[in-house]
Scaffold this motif. Structure first.
Motif, PDB file in Angstrom:
ATOM      1  N   ALA A   1       0.829  -1.207   0.000  1.00  0.00           N
ATOM      2  CA  ALA A   1       0.000   0.000   0.000  1.00  0.00           C
ATOM      3  C   ALA A   1       0.862   1.255   0.000  1.00  0.00           C
ATOM      4  O   ALA A   1       0.389   2.336  -0.339  1.00  0.00           O
ATOM      5  CB  ALA A   1      -0.927  -0.001   1.212  1.00  0.00           C
ATOM      6  N   LEU A   2       2.127   1.113   0.364  1.00  0.00           N
ATOM      7  CA  LEU A   2       3.029   2.251   0.466  1.00  0.00           C
ATOM      8  C   LEU A   2       3.581   2.649  -0.904  1.00  0.00           C
ATOM      9  O   LEU A   2       3.803   1.789  -1.757  1.00  0.00           O
ATOM     10  CB  LEU A   2       4.203   1.917   1.389  1.00  0.00           C
ATOM     11  N   PRO A   3       3.847   3.934  -1.100  1.00  0.00           N
ATOM     12  CA  PRO A   3       4.466   4.362  -2.360  1.00  0.00           C
ATOM     13  C   PRO A   3       5.896   3.843  -2.542  1.00  0.00           C
ATOM     14  O   PRO A   3       6.336   3.660  -3.666  1.00  0.00           O
ATOM     15  CB  PRO A   3       4.469   5.891  -2.271  1.00  0.00           C
ATOM     16  N   LYS A   4       6.610   3.617  -1.469  1.00  0.00           N
ATOM     17  CA  LYS A   4       7.996   3.148  -1.572  1.00  0.00           C
ATOM     18  C   LYS A   4       7.995   1.669  -1.938  1.00  0.00           C
ATOM     19  O   LYS A   4       7.369   0.857  -1.271  1.00  0.00           O
ATOM     20  CB  LYS A   4       8.738   3.368  -0.265  1.00  0.00           C
ATOM     21  N   PRO A   5       8.708   1.285  -3.004  1.00  0.00           N
ATOM     22  CA  PRO A   5       8.708  -0.128  -3.420  1.00  0.00           C
ATOM     23  C   PRO A   5       9.423  -1.021  -2.411  1.00  0.00           C
ATOM     24  O   PRO A   5      10.269  -0.566  -1.648  1.00  0.00           O
ATOM     25  CB  PRO A   5       9.453  -0.113  -4.762  1.00  0.00           C
ATOM     26  N   ARG A   6       9.061  -2.287  -2.439  1.00  0.00           N
ATOM     27  CA  ARG A   6       9.704  -3.270  -1.566  1.00  0.00           C
ATOM     28  C   ARG A   6      11.175  -3.423  -1.972  1.00  0.00           C
ATOM     29  O   ARG A   6      11.495  -3.380  -3.157  1.00  0.00           O
ATOM     30  CB  ARG A   6       9.012  -4.614  -1.685  1.00  0.00           C
ATOM     31  N   PRO A   7      12.063  -3.649  -0.989  1.00  0.00           N
ATOM     32  CA  PRO A   7      13.494  -3.797  -1.304  1.00  0.00           C
ATOM     33  C   PRO A   7      13.788  -4.942  -2.269  1.00  0.00           C
ATOM     34  O   PRO A   7      14.674  -4.834  -3.106  1.00  0.00           O
ATOM     35  CB  PRO A   7      14.136  -4.061   0.059  1.00  0.00           C
ATOM     36  N   GLU A   8      13.012  -6.015  -2.183  1.00  0.00           N
ATOM     37  CA  GLU A   8      13.250  -7.171  -3.050  1.00  0.00           C
ATOM     38  C   GLU A   8      12.424  -7.119  -4.334  1.00  0.00           C
ATOM     39  O   GLU A   8      12.387  -8.081  -5.095  1.00  0.00           O
ATOM     40  CB  GLU A   8      12.941  -8.468  -2.281  1.00  0.00           C
TER      41      GLU A   8
END
Length: 151
Positions: free
Chosen positions: A64-71
């Motif tokens: 749901a967050l704008p920041k993408p997942r690290p993986e």
């Protein structure tokens, strides 16, 4: 990491506006003629379908967050070939369709506010994606942001 650094306030605002829209749909009078109710319901169901399909195509990248997942990785296939933010597009189709099916000033206002918030959230997300994925600028140049072939 502090609250807000990954765009958490946009998520709070998004779900707050969706909740208010749900209340407006439930508790306010509708001024929609039958033909507009049918059109709106069709758009709303189509929006839910777009949202679910886009979430499925995003797979393990879904957040749901704008920041993408690290993986995560950049998805450019399926609905993502047609619009850069198809989940937001689906949410907006649902909101606009629901507002047309249950027409009144509150539903229209809340749908407009939701559009503005999701547009800004997508802008923040795009800054994160551009920092993370070298291919993002060319993808951004080819594919529209929220409305296929338009915007």
């Amino acid at each position: 990491m502090r609250f807000g650094e990954r765009g958490e306030w946009y998520v709070v605002g998004q779900f707050g506006l969706l909740g208010l829209l749900g209340l407006a749909l439930w508790f306010t009078p509708s001024f929609s003629p039958p033909w507009l109710t049918g059109l709106g319901q069709g758009l709303a169901w189509g929006g839910l379908l777009v949202l679910l399909l886009a979430a499925w195509q995003l797979g393990r990248n879904l957040t749901a967050l704008p920041k993408p997942r690290p993986e995560g990785y950049l998805v450019q296939t399926g609905l993502y070939r047609v619009v850069r933010h198809p989940i937001y597009c689906g949410v907006l189709l649902w909101a606009i369709g629901s507002s047309l099916a249950h027409l009144n000033p509150w539903t229209l206002l809340l749908s407009g506010l939701l559009f503005g918030l999701l547009d800004r959230k997508a802008g923040l997300e795009e800054r994160f994606l551009q920092e993370r994925y070298p291919d993002y600028p060319s993808y951004r140049g080819r594919v529209k942001k929220l409305i296929p072939w338009v915007y």
